[in-house]
Motif scaffolding. Structure first.
Motif, PDB file in Angstrom:
ATOM      1  N   VAL A 108      39.413  -4.193  18.709  1.00 49.49           N
ATOM      2  CA  VAL A 108      38.257  -3.409  19.149  1.00 49.49           C
ATOM      3  C   VAL A 108      38.238  -2.095  18.380  1.00 49.49           C
ATOM      4  O   VAL A 108      39.256  -1.401  18.284  1.00 49.49           O
ATOM      5  CB  VAL A 108      38.312  -3.149  20.662  1.00 49.49           C
ATOM      6  CG1 VAL A 108      37.035  -2.450  21.132  1.00 49.49           C
ATOM      7  CG2 VAL A 108      38.503  -4.458  21.425  1.00 49.49           C
ATOM      8  N   VAL A 109      37.064  -1.741  17.856  1.00 50.56           N
ATOM      9  CA  VAL A 109      36.930  -0.583  16.971  1.00 50.56           C
ATOM     10  C   VAL A 109      35.806   0.326  17.462  1.00 50.56           C
ATOM     11  O   VAL A 109      34.718  -0.145  17.805  1.00 50.56           O
ATOM     12  CB  VAL A 109      36.621  -1.029  15.520  1.00 50.56           C
ATOM     13  CG1 VAL A 109      36.561   0.179  14.593  1.00 50.56           C
ATOM     14  CG2 VAL A 109      37.642  -2.038  15.034  1.00 50.56           C
ATOM     15  N   GLY A 110      36.086   1.632  17.509  1.00 49.46           N
ATOM     16  CA  GLY A 110      35.050   2.626  17.730  1.00 49.46           C
ATOM     17  C   GLY A 110      34.719   3.288  16.413  1.00 49.46           C
ATOM     18  O   GLY A 110      35.617   3.768  15.713  1.00 49.46           O
ATOM     19  N   THR A 111      33.438   3.306  16.032  1.00 51.85           N
ATOM     20  CA  THR A 111      33.046   3.896  14.757  1.00 51.85           C
ATOM     21  C   THR A 111      32.210   5.149  14.989  1.00 51.85           C
ATOM     22  O   THR A 111      31.521   5.281  15.992  1.00 51.85           O
ATOM     23  CB  THR A 111      32.258   2.906  13.882  1.00 51.85           C
ATOM     24  OG1 THR A 111      30.921   2.782  14.371  1.00 51.85           O
ATOM     25  CG2 THR A 111      32.926   1.534  13.879  1.00 51.85           C
ATOM     26  N   GLN A 112      32.258   6.040  14.015  1.00 55.40           N
ATOM     27  CA  GLN A 112      31.636   7.348  14.174  1.00 55.40           C
ATOM     28  C   GLN A 112      30.198   7.394  13.695  1.00 55.40           C
ATOM     29  O   GLN A 112      29.343   8.003  14.326  1.00 55.40           O
ATOM     30  CB  GLN A 112      32.458   8.409  13.437  1.00 55.40           C
ATOM     31  CG  GLN A 112      32.015   9.830  13.711  1.00 55.40           C
ATOM     32  CD  GLN A 112      32.998  10.855  13.171  1.00 55.40           C
ATOM     33  OE1 GLN A 112      34.072  10.508  12.700  1.00 55.40           O
ATOM     34  NE2 GLN A 112      32.633  12.112  13.238  1.00 55.40           N
ATOM     35  N   GLY A 113      29.914   6.749  12.560  1.00 53.74           N
ATOM     36  CA  GLY A 113      28.569   6.820  12.015  1.00 53.74           C
ATOM     37  C   GLY A 113      28.235   8.215  11.527  1.00 53.74           C
ATOM     38  O   GLY A 113      28.943   9.185  11.790  1.00 53.74           O
ATOM     39  N   PHE A 114      27.118   8.327  10.805  1.00 52.23           N
ATOM     40  CA  PHE A 114      26.673   9.643  10.329  1.00 52.23           C
ATOM     41  C   PHE A 114      25.201   9.552  10.002  1.00 52.23           C
ATOM     42  O   PHE A 114      24.757   8.644   9.308  1.00 52.23           O
ATOM     43  CB  PHE A 114      27.473  10.076   9.106  1.00 52.23           C
ATOM     44  CG  PHE A 114      27.179  11.484   8.658  1.00 52.23           C
ATOM     45  CD1 PHE A 114      27.299  12.546   9.539  1.00 52.23           C
ATOM     46  CD2 PHE A 114      26.779  11.755   7.358  1.00 52.23           C
ATOM     47  CE1 PHE A 114      27.040  13.845   9.134  1.00 52.23           C
ATOM     48  CE2 PHE A 114      26.517  13.051   6.948  1.00 52.23           C
ATOM     49  CZ  PHE A 114      26.645  14.101   7.848  1.00 52.23           C
ATOM     50  N   TYR A 115      24.421  10.531  10.503  1.00 53.28           N
ATOM     51  CA  TYR A 115      22.974  10.464  10.374  1.00 53.28           C
ATOM     52  C   TYR A 115      22.501  10.544   8.925  1.00 53.28           C
ATOM     53  O   TYR A 115      21.433  10.055   8.581  1.00 53.28           O
ATOM     54  CB  TYR A 115      22.326  11.586  11.190  1.00 53.28           C
ATOM     55  CG  TYR A 115      22.571  12.977  10.650  1.00 53.28           C
ATOM     56  CD1 TYR A 115      21.687  13.553   9.742  1.00 53.28           C
ATOM     57  CD2 TYR A 115      23.689  13.714  11.022  1.00 53.28           C
ATOM     58  CE1 TYR A 115      21.914  14.820   9.227  1.00 53.28           C
ATOM     59  CE2 TYR A 115      23.907  14.975  10.519  1.00 53.28           C
ATOM     60  CZ  TYR A 115      23.024  15.525   9.626  1.00 53.28           C
ATOM     61  OH  TYR A 115      23.256  16.770   9.119  1.00 53.28           O
ATOM     62  N   ALA A 116      23.283  11.178   8.037  1.00 55.48           N
ATOM     63  CA  ALA A 116      22.849  11.359   6.658  1.00 55.48           C
ATOM     64  C   ALA A 116      23.118  10.133   5.798  1.00 55.48           C
ATOM     65  O   ALA A 116      22.622  10.036   4.687  1.00 55.48           O
ATOM     66  CB  ALA A 116      23.528  12.572   6.041  1.00 55.48           C
ATOM     67  N   SER A 117      23.922   9.194   6.297  1.00 52.83           N
ATOM     68  CA  SER A 117      24.201   7.975   5.547  1.00 52.83           C
ATOM     69  C   SER A 117      23.582   6.806   6.301  1.00 52.83           C
ATOM     70  O   SER A 117      22.832   6.974   7.246  1.00 52.83           O
ATOM     71  CB  SER A 117      25.711   7.774   5.378  1.00 52.83           C
ATOM     72  OG  SER A 117      26.306   7.438   6.610  1.00 52.83           O
ATOM     73  N   ASP A 118      23.908   5.597   5.866  1.00 52.22           N
ATOM     74  CA  ASP A 118      23.360   4.413   6.529  1.00 52.22           C
ATOM     75  C   ASP A 118      24.335   3.832   7.548  1.00 52.22           C
ATOM     76  O   ASP A 118      24.175   2.697   7.970  1.00 52.22           O
ATOM     77  CB  ASP A 118      23.020   3.343   5.484  1.00 52.22           C
ATOM     78  CG  ASP A 118      24.248   2.885   4.704  1.00 52.22           C
ATOM     79  OD1 ASP A 118      25.273   3.597   4.746  1.00 52.22           O
ATOM     80  OD2 ASP A 118      24.189   1.836   4.050  1.00 52.22           O
ATOM     81  N   ARG A 120      25.966   3.315  11.064  1.00 47.62           N
ATOM     82  CA  ARG A 120      25.591   3.382  12.463  1.00 47.62           C
ATOM     83  C   ARG A 120      26.840   3.371  13.329  1.00 47.62           C
ATOM     84  O   ARG A 120      27.777   2.610  13.075  1.00 47.62           O
ATOM     85  CB  ARG A 120      24.727   2.162  12.811  1.00 47.62           C
ATOM     86  CG  ARG A 120      24.344   2.028  14.263  1.00 47.62           C
ATOM     87  CD  ARG A 120      23.225   2.977  14.644  1.00 47.62           C
ATOM     88  NE  ARG A 120      22.822   2.813  16.029  1.00 47.62           N
ATOM     89  CZ  ARG A 120      21.833   3.478  16.592  1.00 47.62           C
ATOM     90  NH1 ARG A 120      21.153   4.356  15.889  1.00 47.62           N
ATOM     91  NH2 ARG A 120      21.520   3.285  17.854  1.00 47.62           N
ATOM     92  N   ALA A 121      26.885   4.222  14.351  1.00 43.17           N
ATOM     93  CA  ALA A 121      28.026   4.212  15.268  1.00 43.17           C
ATOM     94  C   ALA A 121      27.955   2.982  16.156  1.00 43.17           C
ATOM     95  O   ALA A 121      26.877   2.575  16.603  1.00 43.17           O
ATOM     96  CB  ALA A 121      28.021   5.479  16.119  1.00 43.17           C
ATOM     97  N   GLU A 122      29.116   2.399  16.436  1.00 41.19           N
ATOM     98  CA  GLU A 122      29.150   1.183  17.257  1.00 41.19           C
ATOM     99  C   GLU A 122      30.517   0.997  17.888  1.00 41.19           C
ATOM    100  O   GLU A 122      31.520   1.526  17.392  1.00 41.19           O
ATOM    101  CB  GLU A 122      28.813  -0.043  16.394  1.00 41.19           C
ATOM    102  CG  GLU A 122      29.767  -0.290  15.245  1.00 41.19           C
ATOM    103  CD  GLU A 122      29.091  -0.191  13.882  1.00 41.19           C
ATOM    104  OE1 GLU A 122      27.861  -0.351  13.807  1.00 41.19           O
ATOM    105  OE2 GLU A 122      29.793   0.053  12.896  1.00 41.19           O
ATOM    106  N   LEU A 123      30.544   0.278  18.989  1.00 43.43           N
ATOM    107  CA  LEU A 123      31.775  -0.243  19.569  1.00 43.43           C
ATOM    108  C   LEU A 123      31.748  -1.736  19.279  1.00 43.43           C
ATOM    109  O   LEU A 123      30.857  -2.458  19.751  1.00 43.43           O
ATOM    110  CB  LEU A 123      31.819   0.018  21.079  1.00 43.43           C
ATOM    111  CG  LEU A 123      33.117  -0.416  21.776  1.00 43.43           C
ATOM    112  CD1 LEU A 123      34.282   0.461  21.325  1.00 43.43           C
ATOM    113  CD2 LEU A 123      32.957  -0.354  23.281  1.00 43.43           C
ATOM    114  N   VAL A 124      32.701  -2.193  18.486  1.00 43.09           N
ATOM    115  CA  VAL A 124      32.648  -3.553  17.982  1.00 43.09           C
ATOM    116  C   VAL A 124      34.030  -4.188  18.076  1.00 43.09           C
ATOM    117  O   VAL A 124      35.049  -3.506  17.921  1.00 43.09           O
ATOM    118  CB  VAL A 124      32.125  -3.574  16.521  1.00 43.09           C
ATOM    119  CG1 VAL A 124      33.000  -2.713  15.623  1.00 43.09           C
ATOM    120  CG2 VAL A 124      32.008  -4.987  15.976  1.00 43.09           C
TER     121      VAL A 124
END
Length: 545
Positions: A108-118, A120-124
């Protein structure tokens, strides 16, 4: 002797430009897709309510915390009565099918994402084949994720969303952040908010870690308040708080507004807190009511040979071959383990006069800004490679046993292995079990090579000598990239990668810089050949005036 002709130099410039551009184009064409593109809902962030925080002021807080009654009983918040049923898709989520996927095969991974790049934050959650078994992108950003003890498919995660207007009225700012610690059943999608709080800023205010103490209390790594807090989740009250200002001078660390950047807290078996103070390059041990135990501190301000703005240190207790710490040495783009030893004998010790020595390390040309390193029960280390956009399971000898690509990951957990490095052993214990010769390690490891030669391979299943930084491909090309990475300004590189598209790697930045320098050199050469010298003309004009 005449030099090369202009035509020859132009041809050389052209070849370098084409090769550098081709390398970047090839990276783009062969990049694995971001998970969000296949599964993301691309909706706005979730709308969970802020609730009342009930935070007590520091002078009202007791110095101890414990169960709410003398018998030690707690109101249950374990979620054990939740049904772990068949998979489904609820509100855009992909849910785990327990009939098809065993928990020990899920990461299970929590990702941060960033609005300036492509990204997307997700729990996957991924299975061992790399297929997506669970997916949710309701929040703006995800940080810590922990398995819930006594369950197979239930985790607790820390997320945040940005708010404005009336939602920020309680903190009197136009924009604010809601950090929320939530429990979710991955098979049903049922969620329960454990604790949430509104903070009066967006950046350097989002909590990165919350650690479960018991059924009713959690420890919060509070970046905004530069502290570690214990919160009773049944009353939403802070019952203990230790502030960094009681230990660190104000003239060290980061700037105002992001002074310490406390990004991780872990509760040890003996009741202490292991705290990552990122901007001071230190991991400290805090005894509630007593403060920081300076004899146990790992690292020092600006001592980048030991740690450089680290994330997620995991404590390995003596029962598992420690005391040891597995840590993501983020700005050095490597993963390390430090063993606490007697300075005279090199034996593992918990004594006050012990010292930390590096006992293992890993690095390859792809890893960039790692932010988690969990020791698994079998001896492998689960690494979160944030700007390498991957989760990698690394064997003690440095080989990558398993990996999966995902955009800007922050934290990862292998279900069935316990919270963080709970089920793992120190490299010292692994060496002893596998019969690999061990030394006592080094204080910082700066005298040890980054790369072991191919003639020095200890064999499959063995562990490199203590303190050695190893990686899976020990070729000349790999060695050159690792050395080059060490020569570049890491804060600049990581800043560029933070805002760049998800497919961009360190190698792409290097080839891009090469192309830019080549283009500038070519332009300068053309100016020189043309006889036009703006600097000389400016100098002449100044002389005439």
């Amino acid at each position: 002797m005449d030099g090369p002709s202009n035509r020859t130099v132009r041809a050389l410039f052209a070849v370098v430009l084409v090769l550098a551009a081709g390398a970047v184009a090839s990276s783009y064409a062969t990049a694995e897709p971001n998970v969000a593109r296949a599964h993301g809902s691309l909706d706005d962030a979730g709308t969970s309510g802020p609730g009342d925080t009930g935070v007590a002021s520091p002078d009202e807080q007791p110095t101890e915390y414990g169960p709410p009654d003398p018998n030690g009983s707690y109101p249950t918040d374990t979620g054990e009565d939740w049904a772990e049923g068949a998979a489904d898709e609820t509100e855009g989520r992909v849910l785990v099918d327990p009939e098809e996927r065993d928990p020990e095969n899920l990461t299970v991974v929590g990702t941060q994402g960033f609005y300036a790049s492509d990204e997307r934050a997700e729990l996957v959650a991924f299975d061992r084949s790399g297929d997506v078994a669970y997916y949710d992108d309701s929040y703006r950003v995800y940080f810590d994720v922990d398995p819930v003890e006594g369950t197979d498919y239930t985790v607790e995660y820390l997320a945040a969303e940005h708010r404005d207007g009336a939602d920020c009225a309680n903190v009197s700012t136009e924009r604010c952040t809601y950090s929320v610690f939530t429990r979710v059943n991955l098979t049903t999608g049922e969620e329960r908010e454990v604790y949430g709080e509104v903070t009066p800023r967006i950046y350097s205010a989002r909590w990165h870690d919350v650690d479960r103490i018991n059924d009713t209390h959690v420890a919060v790594a509070d970046i905004l308040r530069d502290s570690v807090r214990v919160v009773n989740t049944t009353t939403d009250e802070t019952v203990w708080e230790g502030n960094a200002s009681s230990h660190f001078d104000a003239d060290v660390g980061g700037a105002a507004g992001d002074w310490t950047h406390i990004n991780d807290v872990e509760v040890t078996p003996d009741g202490r807190f292991v705290v990552s103070v990122r901007n001071m390059d230190q991991v400290v041990f805090v005894e509630p009511g007593e403060g920081v135990d300076e004899n146990w501190t790992l690292g020092a301000e600006d001592d980048y040979d030991v740690l450089y703005e680290q994330h997620n240190p995991d404590y390995v207790p003596p029962s598992q071959g420690g005391p040891a710490i597995s840590v993501a040495d983020s700005e050095n783009s490597r993963v390390l383990e430090y063993q606490r030893v007697d300075p005279e004998t090199g034996s593992a010790t918990t004594a006050a006069d012990g010292e930390w020595r590096r006992s293992w390390g890993w690095q390859d040309s792809r890893v960039q800004w790692p932010r988690d390193a969990d020791r698994l029960p079998g001896g492998n280390t689960l690494v979160v490679d944030t700007h390498g956009d991957r989760i990698a399971e690394v064997a003690p000898d440095g080989s990558v046993a398993w990996s999966v690509t995902v955009g800007m990951p922050y934290d990862a957990e292998r279900l069935g292995t316990g919270d963080e490095s709970t089920g793992g052993e120190s490299m010292r214990a692994i060496r002893e079990a596998r019969g690999t010769t061990d030394d006592a390690g080094t204080r910082s490891g700066i005298d040890l090579p980054f790369v072991r030669s191919t003639d020095d391979d200890p064999g499959v299943g063995a562990v490199p000598p203590a303190g050695t930084i190893t990686h899976p491909d020990r070729s000349i090309v790999e060695a050159v990239w690792v050395v080059l990475k060490g020569l570049t300004p890491t804060l600049v590189v990581n800043g560029l990668l933070y805002a760049a598209p998800s497919w961009v790697r360190f190698t792409d930045l290097a080839f891009g810089a090469l192309a830019l320098l080549t283009a500038l050199a070519w332009a300068g050469a053309e100016l020189a050949w043309s006889g036009y010298s703006p600097l000389f003309r400016l100098y002449s004009a100044v002389r005439r005036s």
